[in-house]
Design a protein around this motif. Sequence first.
Motif: not given
Lengths: 580, 256
Positions: A357, A364, B140, B142-144, B146-147, B193
């Motif tokens: 990850r 963060d 999906d 919004l949850s992913s 940042q990644d 982002e």
Amino acid sequence: MLEELLIFTRGGLILWALSGGGAQASPVDALIRSGLLEERPADGAGFSLDGKRALNWAFDNGLGLVFVAVYRRVLRLLYVDDLLAAVRAEFARVYNPKRTSYDGFGDVFRQLHLEAQARADEMNKFKQAPIKPRPPSPVPVPLSHNDVPKVPGDDGGNDGESQQGGSDGESGKEENSGDPEPKDGGAFNLGILHRLRIKVIPTKDINNVNGNKNNNKGRKKNKEKEGTHRKLDFSDPVDGGKVTDHVVVKKGVQGQSQVDTDENVGDGPKAEGWFSSVFQSIAGGNTVIGKSDLQPTLKALKDRLMTKKVAEEIAEKLCESVAASLEGKKLGSFTSISSTVQAAMEEAILRILTPGRSIDILRDVYAAKERERPYVIVFVGVNGVGKSTNLAKVAYWLLQHDLSVTLAACDTFRSGAVEQLRTHARRLQIPIFEKGYERDPAVVAKQAIQEATRTKSDVVLVDTAGRMQDNEPLMRALSKLINVNSPDLVVFVGEALVGNDAVDQLTQFNQKLADLSAVPAARLIDGILLSKFDTVDDKVGAALSMVYVSGAPIMFVGCGQSYTDLKKLNVKSIVNTLLK
Amino acid sequence: MDEWIRQAEVWVGQAESWIRQQPPEQIYIAAAVIALTILVFIAASCLKSSKSNTIVLSGLSGSGKTTLFHQLRDGSSHQGTVTSMEENNDTFVLNSEKERNGKVRPVHIVDVPGHARLKPKLDEVLPKAAGLVFVVDAQDFLSSMQDAAEYLYDTLTKASVVKKKVPVLIFCNKTDKVTAHSKEFIKKQLEKEINKLRESRNAISSADISDEVKLGVPGEAFKFSQCQNKVTVAEGACLTGNVSAVEKFIREYVKA
């Protein structure tokens, strides 16, 4: 009852599913992410996802296929390994790379299922007499595309052995099923290593004895000191009373923290050139790698890993997993077995060490800043690994990125710990929150975070006391600190000098954090800081052991004792060093 | 010096007399073989230097790359997919163009696994790419987010991508689902982002020795139009077969 049996390619396409259309791929996805990609070897107990279902798997490396069986864990189906092997053999006959649907396989499968169940029932009948526990025998070598597959009846003898091996694994697993299992990778690691520990008893006992001795000494010393501690408490009173020393420490400006420098390591020379690839396509490799061919090379690799101080259990499991992924694969011509094994091992280690990850702490921190909360990092570890020193290095690095840092002195046990942190704070000119000694670290941490929120500090670095992993009361205190304050990041500081003990330290820390937490969703170790890396020249195996055992990525590497000696892990260079 | 010249003259004389001694056919044949070999090499190097026909599919794990790959190749997603452990690599004629008459140039598509541990595989394939499709899960998102932004940022700052001006298509997948976001929303969020990432990563300095390229214009918010290579956004759904945006992108950069 078998819930699901999936056959899919390594590239991800499902070729056949037992439950027909609505195939539920999510348990298999979890298996791939935490099990297969982390090189956990398949064993009789299977991988447990959520405590309710277990998964067993088999590879066909020659064709690049994976077979996974999902079943209810309670039922402990003993014939699953046997069934997977039979399915693999049968499917290899039908498989065609161009075809993508295999509807006719359903009937074949039903027949195989019945046969496997029948065999298992027979074995059960024979198990009336007590049987010596035998070590689990290897899975029968998969048949190559061209060979005529064995008649299932003949497999009876061979599979009978693996059956018992499987059932031994099962009985071993039964003992541990009482353990409360934390979610995700934690469950799998602990189950496996528990059983391994039963095998590796001698070294474990020594560790235990040492740990116990330390405990006893610690407790005795505590009792003696109580009477005299008032006199020896030189910590400055917090409310600005008489200050004993007026040394003004200049802020140490020592240059760039090494975290931000990027090291580029070139790849080793690629073995395949145009010439050899042309020859391979013309000549074509027809030799299939068998288990016996792999053994000598794997043994040599394992020894090499162990000379680089990789823990023995880890090296063993890694070699097993690489063997499982290479068995049955076609050997390219002009490539020897040793180079194939080396390449596979290199890829496996690269995969393990690459973080699963994102480890971008700065991002963060900025995200937490937007939410108007400080980002809390807790440093944990055993005695003397360098928590306080590395904490100061991390603070220095964060300061270079224009973030405001607060230190929290929650090591209220070791004499001089608060002073040490105070000196660092003075040199870096950052605020420190301390309450002296003999306070509850969890309470100190909570107050520190509240103070940091009030002063709008960006990051809070919490220093804790070192503790041995089998010291129950101290681990309980640590668990309480973490659960009460829910930090954003729990960093385990481990020194690079440690050998086999790293495995024990990390498993125990994770296990205690999970067991002793009051909340069901326990916080485990999120990242690892590898300290004293400059003292090991090329014996960098501790990095691999720690990452393999915990699944947590290595976030920083401490490579010296001054503020700038903090780096990021260079995965390629570690892989090269390990396999040199 | 004169010694050398004299030696050379002697050798040349010897060679000439030797050649005169050979029957003429042999010399012609030898010359023809040499000329042919040279011609073959020139032709091969000409073919190689022409635009490669590789398109790379990348994106986070679970965004739908393998489904897209199979949709492009076979026109159906078969029985579903699981997380890929290896790349899917094939050269084929796009399924929608199979009925076309005349010569259709096959396309080489590489579907790189999205799992974080397999990131090095992307680095191996990028240098040969003529185009990059970055697949995003619109449902999906919004949850992913940042990644996905971090992955996209890492890709857009690779020297191999920027120097060769590899065009990028951000494909918003799973738009057939009710809760899927629109492509404009996704584009804006990704830009935001990446802007944040830009600030946090470029906050240091001079000691940065990586080959990263700085994205965007300093002082301004990041927009995809500021990239040196062309970045476009499109939407579709792989499960229902709505992949025409990707096919258009492929055809644009891999001439038929």
